[in-house]
Design an enzyme around this catalytic site. Structure first.
Site, PDB file in Angstrom:
ATOM      1  N   GLU A 234       0.806  -1.217   0.000  1.00 49.08           N
ATOM      2  CA  GLU A 234       0.000   0.000   0.000  1.00 49.08           C
ATOM      3  C   GLU A 234       0.846   1.278   0.000  1.00 49.08           C
ATOM      4  OE1 GLU A 234      -0.457  -2.565   2.007  1.00 49.08           O
ATOM      5  OE2 GLU A 234      -2.558  -3.232   1.866  1.00 49.08           O
TER       6      GLU A 234
ATOM      7  N   PHE B 203     -10.854  -7.523  14.064  1.00 52.11           N
ATOM      8  CA  PHE B 203      -9.808  -7.950  13.144  1.00 52.11           C
ATOM      9  C   PHE B 203      -9.541  -6.855  12.099  1.00 52.11           C
ATOM     10  CE2 PHE B 203      -8.576 -10.128   9.129  1.00 52.11           C
ATOM     11  CZ  PHE B 203      -7.314 -10.521   9.542  1.00 52.11           C
ATOM     12  N   GLN B 204      -8.283  -6.532  11.904  1.00 49.67           N
ATOM     13  CA  GLN B 204      -7.839  -5.490  10.974  1.00 49.67           C
ATOM     14  C   GLN B 204      -8.498  -4.143  11.253  1.00 49.67           C
ATOM     15  OE1 GLN B 204      -7.982  -7.098   6.897  1.00 49.67           O
ATOM     16  NE2 GLN B 204      -5.849  -7.768   7.174  1.00 49.67           N
TER      17      GLN B 204
ATOM     18  N   LYS C  79     -17.281  -1.011   6.388  1.00 43.72           N
ATOM     19  CA  LYS C  79     -17.773  -2.004   5.428  1.00 43.72           C
ATOM     20  C   LYS C  79     -19.297  -1.964   5.299  1.00 43.72           C
ATOM     21  CE  LYS C  79     -16.942  -6.792   4.048  1.00 43.72           C
ATOM     22  NZ  LYS C  79     -16.231  -8.037   4.374  1.00 43.72           N
TER      23      LYS C  79
ATOM     24  N   MET D 214      24.276   9.261   2.495  1.00 47.05           N
ATOM     25  CA  MET D 214      24.194  10.552   3.173  1.00 47.05           C
ATOM     26  C   MET D 214      24.495  10.390   4.659  1.00 47.05           C
ATOM     27  SD  MET D 214      23.880  13.714   2.634  1.00 47.05           S
ATOM     28  CE  MET D 214      22.870  14.364   1.298  1.00 47.05           C
TER      29      MET D 214
END
Lengths: 175, 585
Positions: free
Chosen positions: B49, B111-112, B161, B478
């Site tokens: 993502e 969940f999630q 959802k 760097m």
């Protein structure tokens, strides 16, 4: 300490308080007190935020608050042009020997006695923040068991209203 | 008309004019993916993502349109956070759509589940958890409006959802927006514009300090007119490379920590600094109190909060920088017609002498180790500057910003404010999607590349022929440079090694062309080969010198007057550079 009092009108929506508080924390602005409540318009809440002017650039606070989409209006309340009040409930030790002295202090500061026990009194005081500090200083020697303050609320003096301009603004139209 | 929330979402995106979304589906966002399949939207299936987020940014940088990414709840959404923070810092217009667990489960550690509106509060311009399917069209319209107007930025819309599955009644488009607290600054104050023009007319040592706002406002043409009329040198910040052609005689190059000496010195000596869509970032100003100490300041910005945040201007102007520049040019033209052109001849001559005396300098020995600057200069020459250059963060980024000769806006894409390693490959992907006909070249570091290289798979499958030039020095270069300069050469955990992974094999495994170049003599041939590939991505492993630093350099927190020219300059030159004769006013 130089403090500045900001009145902030916000949309009455979930998460707005977190948004405002989050802004203060991530920009390292210091809040001295914060009071939130409904207004005459149920879509709008009003926050009164007191910031410490020494550590916090007030102009920058105002500009950053204005950038929050849910913030409708920010106005600074200037001490001489606004009325400011804060409410405190104080539970102070007061046995029969000291009770009359505490009552005398309460009377001088126009604080009401709203509860009493054999060993304590609960005072309710509403006043300008400075006067409240003076009351607390007077009560301190007797023993303050518990203290709660609401944080400052403020309104500008006179006929004008904070909502005069901002809420009349034309809503953004779809582009 | 009855639709589901998900159908309303997709339809809203279509009405909004979205042509492509970058995303990756999962449980909570599944309802939205069903109507997506039959919509006009192109969906690019990323591998992570974060890639979707940076791709949306790259698309937005390259096209000027709002980039869109989509992810599921929980980890899908949290993987977008870096890209959102990046877009917020660099004012990139972007809309992120995330699935959320069903309303009834919010707050239960389902969940999630992640509180993504809470998590992204400080890194989005705005966000919203939608709690009513009927609000979806307005929420989307508002998101695009907020993302693209005023100072652009990322907006996140979180959709539970059950809201996506719920029936809603679709009205007309556009829907009514409810944004009573959102105001875009109106027309700039003409008095202030006149005052700025008067200062420009009187100035003897003016500098136009141009930031990313000029590119976002598409004000490059107006900028050029103003600069030429004012006879004022122009410095373009890391965010504004390409806003003014580097080939122009008035171009100073980049200012700041790794800016060109001339740009840094010109700001220090200026009697007038006109900041156009720039924000006096610490990487530009060095120690703020010592920045441009002799200059009056005109500050033009669309964001009122930027005015006076770091430097108090003498003339503040709030508004669209394109309108302001055009206005300043008109006012200045009147002053010029009555009072003659600004007298900056002595100044531009002094500036030109600095350019001659203290240019960007590096040495490429024919048989010596390959220098990254050489690769970038050859790329610039071979393409004639006609490429969209995308970079990650670090030495390669600075070398690219310094040594590529930019000729036009929206040809330089990088992560400036947040400094996100791993930005280049996915952002290049997004840029290529947005401008399929243009050459897109990611100049990346080996450290950066390994953070998001998985999007090569996406690019290969989508037939996006980006070029990825890895300046492979085997180090977090760097960081290594700072350890060399400021930590007594104690190289603490910065060595990555040049050989693992084998970037050529890795490229091939991803269905890309893989090339390697180790010698200066081969650079042109390898670049030609890479540029000739048009169907799949190409990755080139340039084995560059691991000791090469980025110079000039102003050490962090130090005044810009302490600029260090670097090892290519003699002690005498360094002394001459830091003991400038201040020009008489």
């Amino acid at each position: 300490m130089t403090t500045h009092t900001l009145s902030v009108l916000v949309e009455n929506k979930p998460g707005v308080l977190a948004h405002v508080a989050g802004l203060f924390s991530r920009r390292a602005f210091n809040i001295s007190s914060l009071a939130v409540g409904p207004t005459q318009d149920d879509q709008v809440s009003r926050m009164t935020i007191v910031v410490d002017g020494a550590s916090t650039p007030v102009g920058q606070v105002t500009e950053q608050l204005n950038k929050l989409v849910r913030v409708l209006k920010v106005a600074e309340m200037h001490e001489d042009a606004a009325v400011e009040r804060e409410l405190a409930l104080v539970k102070v030790r007061a046995d029969p020997a000291t009770r009359s002295q505490v009552l005398e202090v309460a009377a001088v500061f126009h604080a009401e006695i709203i509860d009493m026990s054999p060993a304590t009194l609960v005072l309710e005081a509403t006043s300008s923040p400075g006067k409240l500090d003076a009351l607390l200083a007077m009560l301190e020697p007797y023993g303050v068991c518990e203290l709660v303050r609401t944080g400052r609320v403020a309104l500008a003096r006179g006929a004008g209203s904070i909502t005069d301009r901002s809420l009349a603004a034309v809503p953004a139209s779809a582009s | 008309m009855q639709l589901t929330g998900a159908q309303a979402l997709v339809r809203s995106l279509e009405h909004q004019g979205v042509d492509v979304v970058f995303g990756l589906p999962g449980g909570a966002i599944l309802p939205a993916y069903d109507p997506l399949l039959s919509s006009s939207l192109r969906h690019i299936l990323v591998r992570h993502e974060q890639g979707a987020g940076h791709a949306a940014e790259g698309y937005a940088w390259a096209t000027g349109r709002v980039g869109v990414c989509i992810a599921t709840s929980g980890p899908g959404a949290t993987n977008l956070v870096t890209a959102l923070a990046d877009a917020y810092m660099d004012s990139v217009p972007m809309v992120a759509i995330t699935g959320q667990v069903p309303s009834a489960l919010i707050g239960t550690d389902a969940f999630q589940e992640a509180d993504i509106t809470g998590i992204t509060l400080p890194v989005t311009k705005h966000n919203e958890l939608v709690t009513d399917a009927d609000r979806i069209p307005a929420a989307i319209a508002e998101a695009f409006h907020v993302a693209s107007t005023g100072r652009p930025g990322p907006v996140l819309v979180d959709l539970p959802k059950d809201i996506l599955q719920a029936p809603m009644s679709w009205g007309s488009w556009p829907p009514a927006m409810e944004l009573p607290g959102y105001q875009v600054p109106g027309p700039p104050d003409p008095e202030q514009i006149r005052a700025a023009a008067a200062l420009l007319h009187q100035a003897r040592r003016p500098v136009l300090y141009v930031g990313g706002g000029v590119i976002k406002a598409d004000a490059h043409a107006e900028l050029r007119q103003l600069a030429e009329l004012a006879r004022a040198p122009v410095t373009t910040t890391l965010m504004a490379r390409g806003a003014f052609p580097d080939s122009h005689p008035l171009a100073l190059g980049m200012p700041g920590m790794h800016g060109c000496y001339t740009a840094v010195a010109a700001l220090q000596e200026a009697d007038l600094v006109v900041a156009l869509g720039a924000r006096f970032d610490d990487r530009v100003t060095g120690r703020l109190a010592d920045f441009a100490p002799r200059a009056k300041v005109v500050h033009v910005d669309i964001d009122p909060a930027e005015i006076g945040k770091n430097r108090t201007p003498d003339v503040p102007i709030i508004g669209d920088v394109r309108t302001v520049i055009a206005g300043m040019t008109r006012e200045l033209a009147e002053l010029v017609s009555s009072g003659g052109p600004p007298d900056t001849g002595g100044w531009t001559a002094a500036v030109d002498q600095w350019k001659q005396q203290f240019p960007l300098r590096y040495t490429q020995d024919a048989d010596g180790p390959l220098k990254p600057q050489h690769v970038i200069e050859r790329l610039s020459a071979l393409t004639g500057g006609d490429a969209i250059v995308v970079s990650g963060v670090g030495q390669h980024q600075m070398h690219a910003a310094q040594h590529f000769s930019f000729t036009k806006p929206r040809s330089w894409i990088n992560s400036g404010g947040l400094g996100t390693m791993g930005f280049a490959v996915p952002a290049a992907m997004g840029a290529q999607v947005g401008r399929p006909g243009d050459l897109v070249v990611a100049i990346d570091g080996d450290g950066c590349f390994q953070m998001t290289a998985q999007e090569l798979a996406t690019c290969a499958i989508e037939k996006l022929p980006i070029k990825v030039l890895i300046m492979n020095n085997g180090f977090l270069g760097m960081v290594r440079q700072w350890q060399e300069l400021f930590y007594d050469e104690r190289y603490s955990y910065v060595e990555l090694g040049t050989a693992i992974p084998d970037y050529v094999k890795l490229a091939e495994a991803y269905g890309c062309v893989g090339l390697r170049c180790e010698r200066a003599d081969d650079v042109d041939a390898v670049l030609d080969k890479a540029l000739a590939v048009t169907d799949v991505p190409t990755v080139v492993d340039f084995r560059v010198h691991d000791r090469e630093g980025v110079f000039p350099m102003v050490p962090a927190g130090r005044p810009n007057d302490e600029i260090v020219l670097g090892p290519e300059f003699s002690a005498d030159e360094q002394r001459a550079a830091t003991r400038r004769e201040v020009m008489a006013p």
